[in-house]
Design a protein around this motif. Sequence first.
Motif, PDB file in Angstrom:
ATOM      1  N   THR B   6      23.869  -5.494 -35.628  1.00 13.29           N
ATOM      2  CA  THR B   6      23.823  -6.774 -35.334  1.00 13.29           C
ATOM      3  C   THR B   6      24.586  -7.043 -34.239  1.00 13.29           C
ATOM      4  OG1 THR B   6      23.810  -6.933 -37.734  1.00 13.29           O
ATOM      5  CG2 THR B   6      23.584  -9.036 -36.501  1.00 13.29           C
ATOM      6  N   ALA B   7      25.980  -6.561 -34.143  1.00 15.26           N
ATOM      7  CA  ALA B   7      26.934  -6.777 -33.012  1.00 15.26           C
ATOM      8  C   ALA B   7      26.494  -6.367 -31.753  1.00 15.26           C
ATOM      9  CB  ALA B   7      28.276  -6.179 -33.294  1.00 15.26           C
ATOM     10  N   ASP B   8      25.846  -5.167 -31.821  1.00 11.82           N
ATOM     11  CA  ASP B   8      25.020  -4.569 -30.523  1.00 11.82           C
ATOM     12  C   ASP B   8      23.845  -5.487 -30.161  1.00 11.82           C
ATOM     13  OD1 ASP B   8      24.710  -2.431 -28.836  1.00 11.82           O
ATOM     14  OD2 ASP B   8      23.022  -1.868 -29.987  1.00 11.82           O
ATOM     15  N   LEU B   9      23.163  -5.934 -31.165  1.00  7.32           N
ATOM     16  CA  LEU B   9      22.047  -6.859 -30.770  1.00  7.32           C
ATOM     17  C   LEU B   9      22.497  -7.997 -29.977  1.00  7.32           C
ATOM     18  CD1 LEU B   9      19.217  -7.537 -33.481  1.00  7.32           C
ATOM     19  CD2 LEU B   9      19.113  -6.826 -30.988  1.00  7.32           C
ATOM     20  N   ALA B  10      23.652  -8.816 -30.551  1.00  6.23           N
ATOM     21  CA  ALA B  10      24.279  -9.846 -30.135  1.00  6.23           C
ATOM     22  C   ALA B  10      24.670  -9.465 -28.696  1.00  6.23           C
ATOM     23  CB  ALA B  10      25.650 -10.412 -30.834  1.00  6.23           C
ATOM     24  N   VAL B  11      25.121  -8.476 -28.292  1.00  8.03           N
ATOM     25  CA  VAL B  11      25.622  -8.045 -26.917  1.00  8.03           C
ATOM     26  C   VAL B  11      24.426  -7.941 -25.972  1.00  8.03           C
ATOM     27  CG1 VAL B  11      26.818  -6.535 -25.463  1.00  8.03           C
ATOM     28  CG2 VAL B  11      27.705  -6.936 -27.822  1.00  8.03           C
ATOM     29  N   ALA B  17      19.634 -14.295 -22.020  1.00  3.74           N
ATOM     30  CA  ALA B  17      18.573 -13.452 -21.870  1.00  3.74           C
ATOM     31  C   ALA B  17      17.277 -13.537 -22.609  1.00  3.74           C
ATOM     32  CB  ALA B  17      19.102 -11.866 -22.324  1.00  3.74           C
ATOM     33  N   ARG B  18      17.579 -14.295 -23.835  1.00  5.38           N
ATOM     34  CA  ARG B  18      16.339 -14.550 -24.599  1.00  5.38           C
ATOM     35  C   ARG B  18      15.543 -15.754 -24.002  1.00  5.38           C
ATOM     36  NH1 ARG B  18      18.704 -15.246 -30.449  1.00  5.38           N
ATOM     37  NH2 ARG B  18      16.504 -16.099 -30.884  1.00  5.38           N
ATOM     38  N   ILE B  19      16.251 -16.616 -23.528  1.00  4.83           N
ATOM     39  CA  ILE B  19      15.616 -17.886 -22.674  1.00  4.83           C
ATOM     40  C   ILE B  19      14.780 -17.293 -21.595  1.00  4.83           C
ATOM     41  CG2 ILE B  19      15.954 -19.905 -21.354  1.00  4.83           C
ATOM     42  CD1 ILE B  19      18.283 -20.349 -23.455  1.00  4.83           C
ATOM     43  N   LEU B  57       7.071 -13.068 -25.991  1.00  2.00           N
ATOM     44  CA  LEU B  57       7.458 -14.261 -26.599  1.00  2.00           C
ATOM     45  C   LEU B  57       8.223 -14.072 -27.983  1.00  2.00           C
ATOM     46  CD1 LEU B  57       7.374 -17.221 -25.395  1.00  2.00           C
ATOM     47  CD2 LEU B  57       5.377 -17.600 -26.506  1.00  2.00           C
ATOM     48  N   VAL B  58       7.264 -13.352 -28.715  1.00  2.00           N
ATOM     49  CA  VAL B  58       7.895 -13.013 -30.103  1.00  2.00           C
ATOM     50  C   VAL B  58       9.330 -12.451 -30.141  1.00  2.00           C
ATOM     51  CG1 VAL B  58       7.529 -11.883 -32.255  1.00  2.00           C
ATOM     52  CG2 VAL B  58       5.732 -13.109 -31.249  1.00  2.00           C
ATOM     53  N   GLY B  59       9.273 -11.212 -29.295  1.00  2.00           N
ATOM     54  CA  GLY B  59      10.524 -10.485 -29.230  1.00  2.00           C
ATOM     55  C   GLY B  59      11.594 -11.195 -28.722  1.00  2.00           C
ATOM     56  N   ALA B  60      11.411 -12.259 -27.784  1.00  2.00           N
ATOM     57  CA  ALA B  60      12.514 -13.058 -27.243  1.00  2.00           C
ATOM     58  C   ALA B  60      12.908 -14.051 -28.459  1.00  2.00           C
ATOM     59  CB  ALA B  60      12.102 -14.172 -26.284  1.00  2.00           C
ATOM     60  N   ALA B  61      11.938 -14.718 -29.298  1.00  2.00           N
ATOM     61  CA  ALA B  61      12.267 -15.684 -30.240  1.00  2.00           C
ATOM     62  C   ALA B  61      12.973 -14.997 -31.419  1.00  2.00           C
ATOM     63  CB  ALA B  61      11.019 -16.330 -30.819  1.00  2.00           C
ATOM     64  N   PHE B  62      12.509 -13.823 -31.948  1.00  2.00           N
ATOM     65  CA  PHE B  62      13.192 -13.289 -32.896  1.00  2.00           C
ATOM     66  C   PHE B  62      13.607 -11.669 -32.624  1.00  2.00           C
ATOM     67  CE2 PHE B  62       9.556 -15.817 -34.215  1.00  2.00           C
ATOM     68  CZ  PHE B  62      10.178 -17.036 -35.264  1.00  2.00           C
ATOM     69  N   PRO B  63      14.832 -11.702 -31.977  1.00  2.00           N
ATOM     70  CA  PRO B  63      15.318 -10.235 -31.817  1.00  2.00           C
ATOM     71  C   PRO B  63      15.397  -9.229 -33.138  1.00  2.00           C
ATOM     72  CG  PRO B  63      16.845 -11.692 -31.375  1.00  2.00           C
ATOM     73  CD  PRO B  63      15.621 -12.519 -31.826  1.00  2.00           C
ATOM     74  N   GLY B  64      15.419  -9.817 -34.273  1.00  2.00           N
ATOM     75  CA  GLY B  64      15.564  -9.119 -35.354  1.00  2.00           C
ATOM     76  C   GLY B  64      14.439  -8.148 -35.476  1.00  2.00           C
ATOM     77  N   ILE B  65      13.246  -8.641 -35.220  1.00  2.00           N
ATOM     78  CA  ILE B  65      12.021  -7.879 -35.201  1.00  2.00           C
ATOM     79  C   ILE B  65      12.286  -6.566 -34.267  1.00  2.00           C
ATOM     80  CG2 ILE B  65       9.580  -7.595 -34.564  1.00  2.00           C
ATOM     81  CD1 ILE B  65       9.237 -10.450 -35.170  1.00  2.00           C
ATOM     82  N   LEU B  66      12.839  -6.680 -33.305  1.00  4.78           N
ATOM     83  CA  LEU B  66      13.267  -5.456 -32.398  1.00  4.78           C
ATOM     84  C   LEU B  66      14.123  -4.643 -33.225  1.00  4.78           C
ATOM     85  CD1 LEU B  66      13.645  -7.022 -28.977  1.00  4.78           C
ATOM     86  CD2 LEU B  66      11.924  -5.319 -29.818  1.00  4.78           C
ATOM     87  N   GLU B  67      15.120  -5.089 -33.981  1.00  2.00           N
ATOM     88  CA  GLU B  67      15.995  -4.281 -34.521  1.00  2.00           C
ATOM     89  C   GLU B  67      15.379  -3.391 -35.883  1.00  2.00           C
ATOM     90  OE1 GLU B  67      19.732  -5.141 -37.970  1.00  2.00           O
ATOM     91  OE2 GLU B  67      18.562  -6.671 -36.836  1.00  2.00           O
ATOM     92  N   LEU B  68      14.423  -4.272 -36.350  1.00  5.16           N
ATOM     93  CA  LEU B  68      13.639  -3.605 -37.529  1.00  5.16           C
ATOM     94  C   LEU B  68      12.907  -2.319 -36.886  1.00  5.16           C
ATOM     95  CD1 LEU B  68      13.025  -4.159 -40.529  1.00  5.16           C
ATOM     96  CD2 LEU B  68      10.604  -5.212 -39.584  1.00  5.16           C
ATOM     97  N   LEU B  69      12.100  -2.819 -35.788  1.00  9.56           N
ATOM     98  CA  LEU B  69      11.275  -1.661 -35.160  1.00  9.56           C
ATOM     99  C   LEU B  69      12.154  -0.299 -34.869  1.00  9.56           C
ATOM    100  CD1 LEU B  69       8.902  -3.724 -32.754  1.00  9.56           C
ATOM    101  CD2 LEU B  69       8.343  -2.104 -34.779  1.00  9.56           C
ATOM    102  N   ALA B  70      13.320  -0.869 -34.103  1.00 10.91           N
ATOM    103  CA  ALA B  70      14.301   0.454 -33.886  1.00 10.91           C
ATOM    104  C   ALA B  70      14.629   1.237 -35.066  1.00 10.91           C
ATOM    105  CB  ALA B  70      15.678  -0.148 -33.186  1.00 10.91           C
ATOM    106  N   LEU B  82      13.249  -0.696 -27.328  1.00 12.09           N
ATOM    107  CA  LEU B  82      12.474  -1.430 -26.711  1.00 12.09           C
ATOM    108  C   LEU B  82      11.585  -0.813 -25.475  1.00 12.09           C
ATOM    109  CD1 LEU B  82      11.551  -4.440 -26.301  1.00 12.09           C
ATOM    110  CD2 LEU B  82      13.433  -4.869 -24.678  1.00 12.09           C
ATOM    111  N   PHE B  83      12.434  -0.344 -24.740  1.00 14.74           N
ATOM    112  CA  PHE B  83      11.732   0.538 -23.635  1.00 14.74           C
ATOM    113  C   PHE B  83      10.505   1.473 -24.072  1.00 14.74           C
ATOM    114  CE2 PHE B  83      15.740  -1.006 -21.104  1.00 14.74           C
ATOM    115  CZ  PHE B  83      15.117  -1.412 -20.085  1.00 14.74           C
ATOM    116  N   SER B  84      11.105   2.326 -25.141  1.00 14.51           N
ATOM    117  CA  SER B  84       9.973   3.223 -25.594  1.00 14.51           C
ATOM    118  C   SER B  84       8.657   2.600 -25.888  1.00 14.51           C
ATOM    119  CB  SER B  84      10.284   3.886 -26.811  1.00 14.51           C
ATOM    120  OG  SER B  84      11.716   4.540 -26.262  1.00 14.51           O
TER     121      SER B  84
END
Lengths: 239, 155
Positions: B6-11, B17-19, B57-70, B82-84
């Motif tokens: 979570t801390a990593d995500l915040a960084v 960046a999301r905007i 758009l979804v990735g920008a609004a809910f970065p938690g989804i990316l975390e889940l995918l990772a 994300l890059f993969s």
Amino acid sequence: MKTLVFIPALNEEASIAGVIADVRAHLPQADLLVVDDGSTDQTTRNARSLGVPVALLPFNQGVGAAHQTGFLYALRGGYEICGQLDGDGQHPAAELARLVSEVEKGRADIVVGSRFHDPGVDGSEFRSTFSRRIGQRVFRRMVNASTRQSFTDTTSGMRALNRRAMTLFSERYSPEFAEVESLQRAIRQGLKIEELQVQMLPRTGGESFLTPMRSLYYIFKTMIVLLVGHLRPKNPETH
Amino acid sequence: MSHLITADLAVRFTPQARIIAAILAVAFMAMILELIRQHKLQERYSVIWFIAGIGMLVGAAFPGILELLARVMGVRDVGIALFSIVLLVLLALALSFSVIISRQAEQITRLAQEDAIQRARVDAEADALRRDDEIGSNGDAAEGALEPEEERLEG
């Protein structure tokens, strides 16, 4: 039987008239068609001036697309047999006449003129490039393994076909170098193919389009196609 | 472990960046709409790009989804995940273009063949007519019409 002889040609202005005269001499009953695969020279004009209809492809499409044009024309024109020989003068029409008569007799669906069929004929007068010889050997091995038949000249463009073979090839045919894979496909679809020993001549004009790089590309592409062709299901019930 | 991610995500995904990502996604979809409006892009080929834009758009609004995918992918670094994903999507798009190009090449070939056959038929009919004329005029045909016959005799 109603017979069409078609001549696929790409920039063969120097030799096309001779080929037409040769076909008219040895296959006087056959109708003629030149398939011009987008030549930039006088091939089409020369053929038309001799009263031969020309199917002129508006841009170069590849040897296979030219062959398929011939098959389509023959099918729609109601021809029972079609023969094909190259426009560069390497294929004597007298030899094609033998292939046509074999198909007329119903000996096979396709009869292919081979330079190397009879043992003892070394065909060494056909000075090929190294890559070409390798390619011919590879194709022969692969086609023979895939069809369980022993072809000796898988790249020969001198052939005679009946309507069954024309129909198969008009549906699907590689637009590029098509002879090799068409043998594999026809056999796997239950058609009968025979080879006949023929004489071929050195080129009388024009230039071979197979540079070493293109040969390598051709070999690689054909290997993929033969592999895929072998994985496709057979269809013997069409026999 | 989870608070580390979570801390990593915040960084990695600051609000800024999301905007920016959201603005880019919206601009991207607006561009697609404009291309369709100008008839430079067909609707059937635009769907896939809209899906890509919505994904952004979804990735920008809910970065938690990316975390889940990772986490599902077993990748510790969300950035790499994300890059993969982006790389794989682009690969799939490129392949689908090859398929589309192949289909169109086949269609173009068939069109060229049909055109060539039509022209050859016209040739053949003209030739047949000329021959009829020769017979009809009792050998008094034009020089041009006789040419093919002469050639045939030579052969």
